[in-house]
Design a protein around this motif. Structure first.
Motif, PDB file in Angstrom:
ATOM      1  N   ALA A   1      -2.637  -4.800 -19.134  1.00  0.00           N
ATOM      2  CA  ALA A   1      -3.424  -4.865 -17.900  1.00  0.00           C
ATOM      3  C   ALA A   1      -3.545  -3.485 -17.265  1.00  0.00           C
ATOM      4  N   ARG A   2      -4.684  -3.245 -16.656  1.00  0.00           N
ATOM      5  CA  ARG A   2      -4.917  -2.021 -15.888  1.00  0.00           C
ATOM      6  C   ARG A   2      -4.939  -2.418 -14.420  1.00  0.00           C
ATOM      7  N   LYS A   3      -4.327  -1.656 -13.586  1.00  0.00           N
ATOM      8  CA  LYS A   3      -4.280  -1.938 -12.158  1.00  0.00           C
ATOM      9  C   LYS A   3      -5.184  -0.970 -11.410  1.00  0.00           C
ATOM     10  N   ARG A   4      -5.916  -1.516 -10.437  1.00  0.00           N
ATOM     11  CA  ARG A   4      -6.613  -0.648  -9.497  1.00  0.00           C
ATOM     12  C   ARG A   4      -5.547  -0.130  -8.536  1.00  0.00           C
ATOM     13  N   VAL A   5      -5.713   1.100  -8.084  1.00  0.00           N
ATOM     14  CA  VAL A   5      -4.739   1.713  -7.184  1.00  0.00           C
ATOM     15  C   VAL A   5      -5.468   2.277  -5.969  1.00  0.00           C
ATOM     16  N   ALA A   6      -5.017   1.866  -4.794  1.00  0.00           N
ATOM     17  CA  ALA A   6      -5.539   2.406  -3.543  1.00  0.00           C
ATOM     18  C   ALA A   6      -4.424   3.185  -2.861  1.00  0.00           C
ATOM     19  N   ALA A   7      -4.782   4.282  -2.220  1.00  0.00           N
ATOM     20  CA  ALA A   7      -3.805   5.095  -1.501  1.00  0.00           C
ATOM     21  C   ALA A   7      -4.392   5.484  -0.152  1.00  0.00           C
ATOM     22  N   ASP A   8      -3.725   5.043   0.902  1.00  0.00           N
ATOM     23  CA  ASP A   8      -4.145   5.344   2.270  1.00  0.00           C
ATOM     24  C   ASP A   8      -3.045   6.120   2.970  1.00  0.00           C
TER      25      ASP A   8
ATOM     26  N   VAL B   1      -1.652  -6.584  -4.333  1.00  0.00           N
ATOM     27  CA  VAL B   1      -2.735  -7.420  -3.811  1.00  0.00           C
ATOM     28  C   VAL B   1      -3.232  -8.323  -4.933  1.00  0.00           C
ATOM     29  N   ALA B   2      -3.206  -9.631  -4.685  1.00  0.00           N
ATOM     30  CA  ALA B   2      -3.642 -10.606  -5.681  1.00  0.00           C
ATOM     31  C   ALA B   2      -5.142 -10.499  -5.932  1.00  0.00           C
TER      32      ALA B   2
ATOM     33  N   GLN C   1      -4.416  -5.391  -7.496  1.00  0.00           N
ATOM     34  CA  GLN C   1      -4.394  -3.982  -7.106  1.00  0.00           C
ATOM     35  C   GLN C   1      -3.011  -3.630  -6.566  1.00  0.00           C
ATOM     36  N   ILE C   2      -2.658  -2.382  -6.664  1.00  0.00           N
ATOM     37  CA  ILE C   2      -1.476  -1.845  -5.993  1.00  0.00           C
ATOM     38  C   ILE C   2      -1.996  -0.929  -4.890  1.00  0.00           C
ATOM     39  N   ALA C   3      -1.591  -1.213  -3.652  1.00  0.00           N
ATOM     40  CA  ALA C   3      -2.049  -0.426  -2.495  1.00  0.00           C
ATOM     41  C   ALA C   3      -0.856   0.298  -1.878  1.00  0.00           C
ATOM     42  N   PHE C   4      -0.999   1.592  -1.692  1.00  0.00           N
ATOM     43  CA  PHE C   4       0.041   2.433  -1.094  1.00  0.00           C
ATOM     44  C   PHE C   4      -0.412   2.891   0.285  1.00  0.00           C
ATOM     45  N   ILE C   5       0.538   3.023   1.192  1.00  0.00           N
ATOM     46  CA  ILE C   5       0.303   3.753   2.437  1.00  0.00           C
ATOM     47  C   ILE C   5       1.372   4.831   2.524  1.00  0.00           C
ATOM     48  N   PHE C   6       0.903   6.070   2.645  1.00  0.00           N
ATOM     49  CA  PHE C   6       1.789   7.218   2.766  1.00  0.00           C
ATOM     50  C   PHE C   6       1.849   7.686   4.215  1.00  0.00           C
ATOM     51  N   ASP C   7       2.937   8.348   4.545  1.00  0.00           N
ATOM     52  CA  ASP C   7       3.086   8.968   5.859  1.00  0.00           C
ATOM     53  C   ASP C   7       2.394  10.323   5.813  1.00  0.00           C
ATOM     54  N   GLY C   8       1.404  10.503   6.691  1.00  0.00           N
ATOM     55  CA  GLY C   8       0.691  11.778   6.754  1.00  0.00           C
ATOM     56  C   GLY C   8       1.232  12.706   7.816  1.00  0.00           C
ATOM     57  N   GLY C   9       2.251  12.236   8.545  1.00  0.00           N
ATOM     58  CA  GLY C   9       2.819  13.064   9.589  1.00  0.00           C
ATOM     59  C   GLY C   9       1.947  13.079  10.836  1.00  0.00           C
TER      60      GLY C   9
END
Length: 168
Positions: free
Chosen positions: A23-30, A91-92, A100-108
């Protein structure tokens, strides 16, 4: 007979066949980016309803932590380096989309620019708003992630979500 690592060409062909079937996963990064007043940056995408955290979809073989700086540079002209991970959400499948795998990073925290204008046609506007306001502007999926990102920032540890539901 199954190839072995002693025959690198055959072994790599065997592994590539297995890789192609996985399987291939879509990846979102916010990113959760704050100004000195504690407001969070939201963007208004032109390709979907509602506001969102800045970021976007990872390109082929792009690490999620590199997606955020690229997207903010391309879309807003901001140069941000993530300084930590806040949320991972599996995310189902929904509608026409696979999971999908969704990430949220700390941007400071940054000094908010006097004016912030989108640099491409994917966004109609961007602005810093209080967290309480942000929670009313984003969609249901992002609302839970944003709530958890704020919590993770406060608690000092990342959060894992399963389709928006807190597991740990």
């Amino acid at each position: 007979m199954r190839p072995t690592p002693e025959d690198p060409d055959a072994w790599n062909a065997y592994l590539a066949e297995g890789n192609a079937k996985q399987a291939r996963k879509r990846v979102a990064a916010d990113v959760l980016l704050r100004d000195t007043a504690g407001r969070v940056l939201l963007v208004n995408p032109t390709y979907k309803p509602g506001w969102d955290l800045p970021g976007g979809m990872a390109e082929d073989n792009e690490p999620p932590e590199e997606t955020v700086p690229r997207e903010l540079r391309e879309e807003l002209g901001l140069h941000i380096v993530p300084c930590g991970l806040l949320v991972v959400d599996w995310v189902a499948p929904h509608g026409p989309w696979d999971d999908q795998i969704a990430f949220i990073f700390d941007g400071g925290t940054i000094d908010a620019p006097a004016e912030l204008h989108p640099h491409d046609d994917e966004l109609s506007e961007a602005r810093f708003v209080p967290v309480e306001t942000a929670l009313t502007l984003v969609g249901v999926r992002m609302r839970r992630r944003l709530e958890c990102a704020v919590r993770a920032l406060h608690d000092g540890r990342p959060v894992y979500l399963h389709d928006g539901a807190l597991l740990w």
